[in-house]
Design an enzyme around this catalytic site. Structure first.
Site, PDB file in Angstrom:
ATOM      1  N   ASN A  48      -9.901   0.130  -0.521  1.00  0.00           N
ATOM      2  CA  ASN A  48      -9.001   0.468  -0.753  1.00  0.00           C
ATOM      3  C   ASN A  48      -8.389  -0.375  -1.701  1.00  0.00           C
ATOM      4  OD1 ASN A  48      -6.020   0.218  -0.188  1.00  0.00           O
ATOM      5  ND2 ASN A  48      -6.002  -0.356   1.667  1.00  0.00           N
ATOM      6  N   HIS A  69      -3.650   7.290   2.085  1.00  0.00           N
ATOM      7  CA  HIS A  69      -3.937   6.024   1.500  1.00  0.00           C
ATOM      8  C   HIS A  69      -5.171   5.823   1.709  1.00  0.00           C
ATOM      9  CE1 HIS A  69      -4.045   1.944   0.791  1.00  0.00           C
ATOM     10  NE2 HIS A  69      -3.634   1.492   1.779  1.00  0.00           N
ATOM     11  N   CYS A 117       0.801  -1.411  -0.339  1.00  0.00           N
ATOM     12  CA  CYS A 117       0.304   0.125  -0.177  1.00  0.00           C
ATOM     13  C   CYS A 117       0.981   1.157  -0.085  1.00  0.00           C
ATOM     14  CB  CYS A 117      -1.393  -0.420   1.474  1.00  0.00           C
ATOM     15  SG  CYS A 117      -2.087  -1.290   0.818  1.00  0.00           S
TER      16      CYS A 117
END
Ligand code: UT7
Length: 329
Positions: free
Chosen positions: A286, A256, A116
């Protein structure tokens, strides 16, 4: 001569059409819209459908749109850094596949794997090629087809992830705008809490690995949450201090999008109000490497030259980091 900074001069994104809602997930696993919304902030996510389509196919849409916006051809791109955890194939790199699909005949490129945090690592790495004078047009792509590595019987992971891709162009800037600083960190001992068990050289694919669902994301959510919430907030606060930025100086936080609670904790640690935080987790979930460029794409029309922007991410590895940039257009 004034210092050369690497500035973002164009941004674009792409999300697939299919919308997987919390309601639909309720019919697939034992979960509720209420649980997902209150624990994560997610309401829906996008899924790339279609035989044989991979992450590079989303990148083609994002990058072709970016080139059009900037008014340049693919042949002008010199380097492609493709940040992804779900490359089309183990090899060759998705950067090579993308270059071929868009006609970037003069570019070299590579894939960057930092889960990520990949896009932050990519922007920081790409910036070095601009600052050194080596290249003038570097494409940083962040995208993932997370649905390709999700077990849709595992309610702890399938509710979180979605598919999407964004891209930015980095070019030299001599007006003091662009990437000003970055802090990148990693701690490989955290890999036990978030990884894919099989499909690499240590445990190649076999009937057994497929039967055991070992090609899907494995996550110990609570453990990852604890590390994410402290480290992402700490690194964002650290980059502010190092650059003498107060919360008033920060125009935007681009976090994020893993969990709304982690985003809120980061903003609160920085002393930044919710009106300055880009959040689209409710619509896309996500998307791993896609989250930050997708935010920049969606907020692009609100950004102004000189805006102080902090990017912050945390992900598998563990990896985490923050980038401070001044918006250039
Ligand atoms: O982007 C990469 C980095 N990743 C992250 O930053 C993710 C970090 N972790 C998280 O965001 C959160 O830990 C999750 C969203 C994954 C989970 O939320 P949580 O508040 O930590 O829940 P939990 O894992 O502690 O589970 C609480 C309960 C458990 O039931 P019991 O044992 O209390 O009876 C779970 O079995 O919730 C249960 N549960 C669910 N219930 C309904 C877990 N998933 C679900 C679900 N629906 N989808």
């Amino acid at each position: 001569m004034s210092k050369i900074h690497a500035a973002i001069t164009a941004v674009n994104g792409y999300v697939p059409e299919y919308v997987l809602t919390n309601k639909e997930l309720e019919s697939i696993v034992d979960t509720t819209d209420e649980w997902i919304t209150s624990r994560t902030g997610i309401k829906e996510r996008r899924i790339l459908k279609g035989e044989g389509l991979g992450t590079s196919d989303m990148a083609v849409h994002a990058v072709n749109g970016l080139l059009k916006k900037r008014g340049i051809t693919a042949e002008e791109i010199e380097l492609i850094i493709f940040c992804t955890t779900t490359p089309d194939l183990p090899f060759p790199a998705s950067a090579n596949i993308l270059a071929d699909k868009i006609g970037a005949k003069n570019a070299w490129g590579y894939d960057l794997q930092a889960a990520c945090s990949g896009f932050i690592y990519g922007v920081s790495t790409g910036a070095q090629f601009i600052e050194s004078g080596k290249h003038k047009k570097v494409l940083v792509v962040g995208g993932d087809k997370m649905s390709s590595i999700i077990n849709y019987q595992d309610r702890t992971t399938c509710i979180i992830f979605g598919d999407g891709c964004g891209a930015v162009l980095l070019e030299p800037n001599e007006e003091g705008l662009g990437v000003m600083d970055s802090i990148l960190r990693s701690d490989g001992s955290g890999r036990q809490f978030l990884h894919q068990k099989a499909g690499g050289s240590a445990r190649p694919a076999s009937h057994e690995t497929v039967d055991n669902n070992e090609h899907a994301v494995y996550q110990e959510g609570q453990a990852v949450f604890k590390f994410a919430v402290t480290n992402m907030a700490d690194v964002a606060a650290e980059i502010m201090e190092r650059n003498h930025l107060t919360s008033e100086d920060v125009t935007w936080l681009v976090p994020h999008q893993a969990n709304k609670r982690i985003i809120d904790a980061t903003a609160s640690r920085m002393g930044v109000g919710s009106e300055k935080v880009m959040i689209n987790i409710q619509r896309y979930g996500n998307t791993t490497n896609g989250t930050i460029p997708l935010c920049l794409w969606e907020w692009e029309s609100q950004l102004k030259k000189g805006d102080n922007i902090i990017l912050a991410a945390f992900g598998g590895g563990f990896t985490w980091g923050s980038v401070y940039l001044k918006w250039a257009y």
